[in-house]
Write an enzyme that holds these catalytic residues in place. Sequence first.
Site, short mmCIF file in Angstrom:
data_model
loop_
_atom_site.label_atom_id
_atom_site.label_comp_id
_atom_site.label_asym_id
_atom_site.label_seq_id
_atom_site.Cartn_x
_atom_site.Cartn_y
_atom_site.Cartn_z
N ARG A 57 0.84 -1.21 0.00
CA ARG A 57 0.00 0.00 0.00
C ARG A 57 0.87 1.26 0.00
O ARG A 57 0.48 2.30 -0.50
CB ARG A 57 -0.97 0.00 1.19
N TYR A 111 -15.37 16.24 -15.75
CA TYR A 111 -15.86 14.86 -15.76
C TYR A 111 -17.00 14.72 -14.75
O TYR A 111 -16.97 15.32 -13.68
CB TYR A 111 -14.67 13.96 -15.41
N ASP A 184 -6.51 18.14 -14.59
CA ASP A 184 -6.83 16.80 -15.08
C ASP A 184 -6.53 16.80 -16.58
O ASP A 184 -7.20 17.46 -17.35
CB ASP A 184 -8.31 16.48 -14.81
N LYS A 209 -7.46 5.50 -19.23
CA LYS A 209 -7.74 5.95 -20.58
C LYS A 209 -6.48 5.83 -21.46
O LYS A 209 -5.98 4.75 -21.66
CB LYS A 209 -8.28 7.38 -20.52
C1 PLP Z 1 -12.45 8.68 -16.73
C2 PLP Z 1 -12.09 10.02 -16.24
C3 PLP Z 1 -11.89 10.26 -14.87
C4 PLP Z 1 -12.09 9.18 -13.82
O1 PLP Z 1 -11.16 8.16 -13.98
P1 PLP Z 1 -11.39 6.65 -13.42
O2 PLP Z 1 -10.13 5.97 -13.78
O3 PLP Z 1 -12.61 6.12 -14.11
O4 PLP Z 1 -11.63 6.78 -11.96
C5 PLP Z 1 -11.51 11.52 -14.48
N1 PLP Z 1 -11.36 12.51 -15.38
C6 PLP Z 1 -11.58 12.33 -16.70
C7 PLP Z 1 -11.41 13.48 -17.63
C8 PLP Z 1 -11.95 11.08 -17.17
O5 PLP Z 1 -12.16 10.90 -18.48
#
Ligand code: PLP
Length: 398
Positions: A57, A111, A184, A209
Amino acid sequence: MSASTPPSGRAAKAADYVARTRPVVPPIYQSATFYLDDIAYKDIQEGGGLTEHWYSRFANPTVDAAAAEIAELEGAEAAMMTSSGMAAIATTLLTLLQGDRRRVVAARQVYGDTRDLLVRDLPALGIAVTMVDAVDLDAWAAAIAEAPTAVVYAEALSNPQLDLTDLAAIAGLAHEAGAKLVVDSTFATPYTVNPLAVGADVVVHSATKFLSGHSDVIAGVVVSDRETTTEIQRRMITFGGCLDPHAAYLVWRGLQTFDVRLARASETALALARRLEQHPEVTAVRYPGLPGYAWRETAEKLMRPGRGGAMVAFTVRGGNPRALAVMRRLTIASEATSLGGVETLVSAPFNSSHFSLSEEELVANRIEPGMLRFSCGVEDAETLITDVERALDGTVEP
Ligand SMILES: *Cc1c(COP(=O)(O)O)cnc(C)c1O
């Protein structure tokens, strides 16, 4: 194994497996815990156990391997993996908002689950949240000046409308106010922009992603200078959102083809955007690589030349029912939420990522009826584009 005292018994056996091999790819250290020795104890006592491998962890060699690659891609001093993109975002915000200035100014175009965190969960913890239009610099300046602020939060390229935030400008506003800019960059990816290079303090990604790139793992990452990363890592340890070693391996493996995947998908996205612009049944196309892109000047300032990324949004004449009909006629692109994989995925934000928004909120966020979001994969571009055109043509009312 850094043994000051030679391992014995089971430890000797395990150490031997590792010592006799020199693997080309990082092994999956699927081990919750590691044998302790004098060196480990010393590191734990001196450094809080954040770097020494003693319990997964805190730190794990396979997880470290993925983090190191992403730090390099973002040109950063340090990175730490989390169990999901949302874990990266929540852990970062809850760390940076622990001081006496418990306020965040955030973009409205974010998001869906980030939005829930901002409008529901953070206020429930007594944190003040103000949301502004990501592309309205005056609104950012006014909101930041309104009250002491610890964090300014934006998506580099917003989901799903592909609005481009002027990160350099809002970094300036944030720093003048003594706040940190958290970005982000999931949609933009390090292929098109490095937010730290233009003034951001922390970058978060859903590594689910484009970074992992194969739609087979949920993961997140936080990238920053070493000190800030360590602060956030301490909270990751207590909140518990660590990444599993096997998932980290999948991220690492995906990263090996990051540049080629993105180069291919980005080229396809530009070709798709250009052809859609010509199509009579398409009323709007949003893509940073198009000359007519609404934030072209910002794109030229922030993004690498010739790289628009793999996301395209466009609006089908006739609104949501027609957009759904078009989506269902596609045979190459698949209808699914998420993005960033080798397969092209398409979604209608109004019924997926942004279903919780009212019609007025959708319009206020520039998600007009009939908008579809494409995440281009690595399929043959012409086959993909022809398929989209056929779906559009096939739904024209006679
Ligand atoms: C998918 C996504 C998230 C969240 O990510 P997870 O891996 O599903 O928790 C946050 N920000 C954006 C822009 C995303 O496309």
